[in-house]
Design a protein around this motif. Structure first.
Motif, PDB file in Angstrom:
ATOM      1  N   GLN D 134      43.920  49.651  62.471  1.00 34.91           N
ATOM      2  CA  GLN D 134      42.721  49.582  61.409  1.00 34.91           C
ATOM      3  C   GLN D 134      42.426  48.218  61.397  1.00 34.91           C
ATOM      4  N   ARG D 135      43.369  47.196  61.289  1.00 36.05           N
ATOM      5  CA  ARG D 135      43.156  45.849  60.966  1.00 36.05           C
ATOM      6  C   ARG D 135      42.695  45.143  62.407  1.00 36.05           C
ATOM      7  N   CYS D 136      42.889  45.626  63.457  1.00 36.09           N
ATOM      8  CA  CYS D 136      42.401  45.104  64.592  1.00 36.09           C
ATOM      9  C   CYS D 136      40.892  45.590  64.666  1.00 36.09           C
ATOM     10  N   ALA D 137      40.606  46.841  64.280  1.00 33.51           N
ATOM     11  CA  ALA D 137      39.319  47.046  64.418  1.00 33.51           C
ATOM     12  C   ALA D 137      38.323  46.455  63.450  1.00 33.51           C
ATOM     13  N   ILE D 138      38.782  45.889  62.394  1.00 34.63           N
ATOM     14  CA  ILE D 138      38.315  45.104  61.324  1.00 34.63           C
ATOM     15  C   ILE D 138      37.939  43.849  62.067  1.00 34.63           C
ATOM     16  N   CYS D 139      38.970  43.189  62.731  1.00 37.64           N
ATOM     17  CA  CYS D 139      38.656  41.873  63.507  1.00 37.64           C
ATOM     18  C   CYS D 139      37.617  41.999  64.438  1.00 37.64           C
ATOM     19  N   GLN D 140      37.514  43.192  65.325  1.00 34.50           N
ATOM     20  CA  GLN D 140      36.821  43.387  66.211  1.00 34.50           C
ATOM     21  C   GLN D 140      35.027  43.323  65.806  1.00 34.50           C
ATOM     22  N   ALA D 141      35.172  43.901  64.599  1.00 33.88           N
ATOM     23  CA  ALA D 141      33.793  44.022  63.979  1.00 33.88           C
ATOM     24  C   ALA D 141      33.193  42.434  63.560  1.00 33.88           C
ATOM     25  N   LEU D 142      34.175  41.917  62.922  1.00 34.15           N
ATOM     26  CA  LEU D 142      33.865  40.603  62.441  1.00 34.15           C
ATOM     27  C   LEU D 142      33.509  39.677  63.723  1.00 34.15           C
ATOM     28  N   ALA D 143      34.190  39.687  64.564  1.00 28.82           N
ATOM     29  CA  ALA D 143      34.289  38.900  65.742  1.00 28.82           C
ATOM     30  C   ALA D 143      32.760  38.709  66.441  1.00 28.82           C
ATOM     31  N   ARG D 144      32.155  39.855  65.942  1.00 27.68           N
ATOM     32  CA  ARG D 144      30.782  39.736  66.801  1.00 27.68           C
ATOM     33  C   ARG D 144      29.725  39.446  65.802  1.00 27.68           C
ATOM     34  N   HIS D 145      30.027  38.523  64.859  1.00 28.16           N
ATOM     35  CA  HIS D 145      29.121  38.021  63.706  1.00 28.16           C
ATOM     36  C   HIS D 145      27.879  39.218  63.537  1.00 28.16           C
ATOM     37  N   PRO D 146      28.159  40.066  62.918  1.00 27.14           N
ATOM     38  CA  PRO D 146      27.294  41.148  62.626  1.00 27.14           C
ATOM     39  C   PRO D 146      26.261  40.647  61.595  1.00 27.14           C
ATOM     40  N   ARG D 147      25.039  41.159  61.769  1.00 26.21           N
ATOM     41  CA  ARG D 147      24.017  40.982  60.795  1.00 26.21           C
ATOM     42  C   ARG D 147      24.238  41.916  59.640  1.00 26.21           C
ATOM     43  N   LEU D 148      24.881  43.081  60.029  1.00 27.92           N
ATOM     44  CA  LEU D 148      25.040  44.315  59.024  1.00 27.92           C
ATOM     45  C   LEU D 148      26.586  44.788  59.312  1.00 27.92           C
ATOM     46  N   LEU D 149      27.299  44.911  58.153  1.00 26.11           N
ATOM     47  CA  LEU D 149      28.765  45.432  58.392  1.00 26.11           C
ATOM     48  C   LEU D 149      28.780  46.464  57.586  1.00 26.11           C
ATOM     49  N   LEU D 150      29.396  47.528  58.327  1.00 26.64           N
ATOM     50  CA  LEU D 150      29.652  48.867  57.693  1.00 26.64           C
ATOM     51  C   LEU D 150      31.076  49.030  58.025  1.00 26.64           C
TER      52      LEU D 150
END
Ligand SMILES: Nc1ncnc2c1ncn2[C@@H]1O[C@H](COP(=O)(O)OP(=O)(O)OP(=O)(O)O)[C@@H](O)[C@H]1O
Ligand SMILES: Nc1ncnc2c1ncn2[C@@H]1O[C@H](COP(=O)(O)OP(=O)(O)OP(=O)(O)O)[C@@H](O)[C@H]1O
Ligand SMILES: [Mg+2]
Ligand SMILES: [Mg+2]
Lengths: 219, 237, 224, 237, 219
Positions: D134-150
């Motif tokens: 789960q923590r890796c999934a969060i890193c994955q999402a953050l690393a792409r500099h999202p415009r919106l975080l879900l």
């Protein structure tokens, strides 16, 4: 158009497919999950009928199923009849000829099964056999469908092997591919072309059926 | 029937090494930091993983004994196990999933009602929400009348109210089940509410101080420095 | 310098020896394709660049003449059809007719009379001997004369109509055979392509096919 | 950038119908009973599911408009989405998973340290614990500099301490991210701690009373009858 | 033993396999994921080379690749040479002959991909193409391996088609199966048998290789 030959072709392909689905499943399971010394070698042997030219397979099958071969010998001592040049004979030939096409896609499908599903099955008390039947098989439908398509169509198109062990007996062993060959040799190209066209609706119908089953299993 | 286990397993970043017993009708709650080895312990009890050393004894059956090379496979242990990622069979609908190994299919209906998913019987797992899948997995485990129940964060995907309700149901069920229950959770309230005994697992070892440190924010524990900034909520939920 | 030759499959053995001799003597390389006559004809019709075609019958070269692929054909070999069996006891009867009439004979192989000239010759002999109709249900149809011999040599059939050439090879010597006086010769004709890439070489080889030396080789393999 | 959405979708057992806005740098927390439609809402925001009616507007971009038949596919929305079942690519190790769509691969190392999984970089997802995945999934999402975080229950598989730590990190990050964040959780403490705004979703509708009822055990709510039997713990964790 | 023929055989099989893996992947993707009217019909056509007897395929390929056929005509006007009776010609024939074996197992593997992985890929901004290359392909390794095995071995054993379009030019188009055919026609059964034995180590070696790659991808 040689309808009798087309009929024998379809009958042969259906019987081959049905029998092979049953035979190939346990073989594919063993190849996918078991480890034993010489496994790759056994696997290579199972795939050999595909690698060998059909005429070579046919040649060895004649020797095996002829009255002096052990299979033919046993059969003759049991029934008094010959195995060669009968529908049973070409069915056996066609089964051996298509084994690899049945086994390989099933093996690939079995390997893709999520291990956690198997863990869950064992926890729920399923024996390996039961897990195979109730978990692996139902979750490999698309791979099994791939097998069935390959085997069915491959048996429809089988030629070299049947040419060797069949003997071209109308209604028994004269399949459409042989009829086409004879037509070409007789320079009757339009008869050959017509018969060849007959393969399109057959393979189309079979594909529709398999795709339907495949889709049902996923909704 | 009493479960008693002594387990040793070499993991990459620490060695797992602990022992415990859990008698029939009692619930032992495992709690501890993520990656501490809880799931690994459960998998060893289930027979899905082998300890490097130790023994697992259930009643008068030896399930595992490294010295005598005994390893009873999971099939023969007759257990209920709700996986952390609530694995269901994707080819079956929820009802068939729960009835998959049920002793008595009629009970499945009762369980579905209890867990409030009876309207979803005909759905496939990918057509329901995470919490609904998780509840179905619990029904599946209970329906087979296990001799030992292993629950790896069974309520993690549930909202507070549903969770609280099911937690109660589970407590009630526990008496009727008459089997040892091992329960993994992250929720200390839940642990305190359900547990007959709490086993804190930290880096593969039983660390009895962990719970205390976490709750009371003992100086030196990570909880202090971080927790201090946190608003002090006293919700009794 | 090379020529490319399409050869009816029944003539392979003799051809390879003749071609080897020819290469040695003239230095012209011979590239051969072996297949059934029908197939080779089909390839030629669709533009296959063969310089020379050795058919198993008279008919195909005739058609090619009419279609303008060649300017004329010639006979390069005459084959004989025989009745061969892997079981030497088979030949104890006085004539091949009697041998076929014994009750022990269950299956007889014949090359497809519609497509294979040897099969047609065998059929003619059977009809002349009034055996054709009686033997219908014992007949196994092979697609070529080589296959008919395969059936016979593996004892898959009790006897088979084969080419005389089969009787002289090592496998053939293991069995026994009857000649069929009733059967006509199988006349094999060849023709040179009008637009052959190496017409000179092809004609040279055509001539060599009819030479004394080649004749000896052909005889060795059962052709006249 | 402000996200504003009006969503309508007919589900089998209820109709989802609600609207909300969430400006940059703010975190909206969705909370509510299991099966209430939270994941469905997130999927619509992500573009993985289509509302039957309504609009989704992000800044000056229209992501979805039923009337004008506009539907921007997920690829073009540039978001970060941590799935409830924390899907990672099974063929890649944790590092490659997180770097999969990273803007700057060097950041992945920083994130891995922050989320305390830098020792697991080379492991495949099935070789780590649920919380680590789960923590890796969060890193994955953050690393792409999202415009919106879900974030759909991103911490559900984590123990209390880790969770509390990460919750803080997230709160700190929120300021730096400068994008709207939508967060689904079951944990009311977490909701109260993180939320700039709370959106309780019950049966597909915004039900502002739900939180209140749940917390204060208002008479008539399910919580009362059941909760009464529960020991009153007042742990401030 | 005719080593040159064995060499041509292996070369042909390797080239065929390599080319087909690239061609078949997008076809399999479309069949697995896209919906369009007449899809089953298109699928049936793609599988036709398997259902048709090799001699029939060869028959039509000759017409197509001959100087009067459009493929052969275009080729001749471009290069001045003939397509028939060249290594390129038999490679094309072999590719067409084996297309179904490449497509079907890949399609099955692509269909089995967990939809959530694709969702995740799209969220991460991957175009359909990128998702195909970076998610679908790496997670279908066992299916792709199945394809490769089938295609390679099937091309090794190809006979009827090559007999029709190949001629038998040593070092160019004379593959082992044709050499075996010639040996059988010459009634030289022992040479045929020896050559046939040569297929065993080849298929064994290839299987070992594919199994190794397959396993690597899963650890
Ligand atoms: N299949 C595996 N192979 C090797 N190591 C693993 C495997 N699964 C987990 N691990 C490692 O073993 C340790 C314990 O993992 P385990 O899953 O038991 O933790 P956990 O306590 O259940 O954590 P969580 O609360 O996050 O689920 C972790 O360091 C983890 O990375
Ligand atoms: N793929 C689907 N197709 C149809 N219905 C679905 C699907 N997924 C979920 N549902 C149903 O839609 C409703 C809302 O589900 P959703 O997953 O949005 O709930 P949730 O609020 O995320 O629940 P949880 O907290 O348990 O994850 C539920 O009734 C569920 O059964
Ligand atoms: Mg765990
Ligand atoms: Mg959800």
């Amino acid at each position: 158009m040689d309808y009798l030959a087309l009929y024998v072709t379809i009958k042969l392909a259906l019987v081959t497919t049905a029998v092979l689905m049953v035979i190939a499943a346990p073989i594919a399971y063993i190849l996918a999950y078991k480890h034993f010394p010489g496994k790759s070698f056994v696997e290579a042997l199972i795939y050999l009928p595909m690698a060998l030219p059909p005429t070579v397979i046919g040649f060895y099958l004649i020797i095996l199923m002829g009255p002096r071969g052990w299979a033919g010998g046993i059969w003759e001592s049991l029934t008094g009849g010959s195995l060669l040049f009968t529908f049973l004979g070409i069915t056996i030939a066609s089964i051996i000829y298509s084994i690899p096409f049945a086994v390989q896609p099933m093996k690939a499908a079995f390997q893709k099964i999520d291990r956690r599903l198997l863990d869950a099955a064992y926890i729920l008390g399923l024996s390996k056999r039961a897990a195979f039947l109730r978990v692996i098989i139902p979750n490999s439908v698309s791979g099994i469908a791939a097998s069935a398509v390959l085997v069915f169509l491959h048996s429809i198109g089988a030629f070299g092997v049947l040419l060797m062990v069949g003997g071209s007996i109308p209604g028994q062993t004269k399949v459409a591919s042989i009829a086409i060959y004879e037509a070409v040799e007789m320079m009757d190209y339009s008869a050959a072309g017509f018969l060849a066209l007959g393969f399109i609706p057959i393979s189309y119908a079979f594909l529709l059926l398999v795709n339907r089953l495949n889709e049902d299993s996923r909704t | 029937m009493t479960l008693s286990a002594t387990l040793k397993k070499r993991l990459k970043y620490f060695d797992l090494e602990l022992s415990f017993t859990c008698p029939t009708g009692r619930m032992m709650v495992m709690i501890g930091p993520s990656g501490g080895g809880k799931t690994t312990i459960i998998r060893m009890l289930a027979g899905l993983a082998k300890p490097d050393d130790g023994r697992i004894i259930f009643g008068d059956e030896v399930w595992f004994d490294a010295g005598r090379c005994i390893h009873i496979p999971p099939q023969k242990r007759r257990l209920g196990y709700v996986f952390q990622d609530y694995t269901l069979f994707p080819n079956l609908n929820l009802y068939d999933n729960a009835a998959f190994a049920a002793v008595d299919k009629k009970e499945v209906d009762v369980l579905f009602e209890l867990f409030k998913i009876d309207h979803l019987k005909k759905r496939r797992p990918h057509m329901v929400s995470g919490g609904e899948r998780q509840r179905c997995a619990i029904c599946q485990a209970l329906a087979r009348h296990p001799r030992l129940l292993l629950l790896d964060e069974p309520f993690s995907a549930l909202d507070v109210i549903t969770r609280r309700g099911l937690r109660e149901e589970l407590k009630n069920l526990k008496g009727k089940l008459s089997c040892p229950v091992i329960y993994v959770t992250h929720d200390i309230n839940e642990a305190l509410f359900l547990a007959d005994e709490i086993l804190p697992v930290v880096d593969g070892k039983n660390d009895d101080g962990w719970l205390q440190r976490t709750i009371t924010r003992e100086p030196g524990s990570q909880a202090v420095s971080r927790g201090a900034r946190e608003p002090r909520l006293s919700l009794v939920y | 310098e090379k020529i490319s030759v399409a050869v009816a499959a029944n003539f392979i053995s003799a051809f390879k020896e003749i071609a080897a001799d020819f290469e040695e003597k003239t230095g012209v390389k011979v590239e051969a394709t072996f297949s059934s006559t029908g197939n080779l004809y089909n390839q030629i019709k669709n533009g296959a660049p063969y310089d020379l075609f050795l058919s198993a019958d008279l008919e195909r070269p005739d058609i090619l003449l009419k279609e303008g692929w060649t300017e004329g054909s010639f006979v390069y070999a005459r084959g004989k059809v025989i009745l061969w069996s892997a079981d030497k006891k088979f030949c104890r009867a006085v004539t091949w007719h009697e041998a076929l009439k014994t009750g022990k004979i269950k299956k007889i192989a014949i090359a497809n009379p519609l497509t294979a000239p040897y099969g047609a010759a065998a059929k003619e002999a059977l009809i002349k001997s009034k055996l054709w109709d009686n033997l219908q249900d014992k007949m196994v149809i092979a697609q070529s004369i080589a296959q008919s011999f395969q059936y016979a040599s593996t004892a898959s059939v009790d006897a088979g109509f084969c080419a005389l050439s089969a009787s002289v090879n090592p496998e053939g010597l293991k069995g026994c055979f009857y000649a069929l006086p009733e059967a006509p010769d199988v006349v094999q004709a060849a023709c040179v392509a009008k637009n052959a890439k190496n017409k000179q070489g092809a004609e040279l080889f055509a001539g060599y096919l009819l030479s004394e030396h080649a004749l000896k080789i052909k005889q060795k393999y059962g052709y006249r």
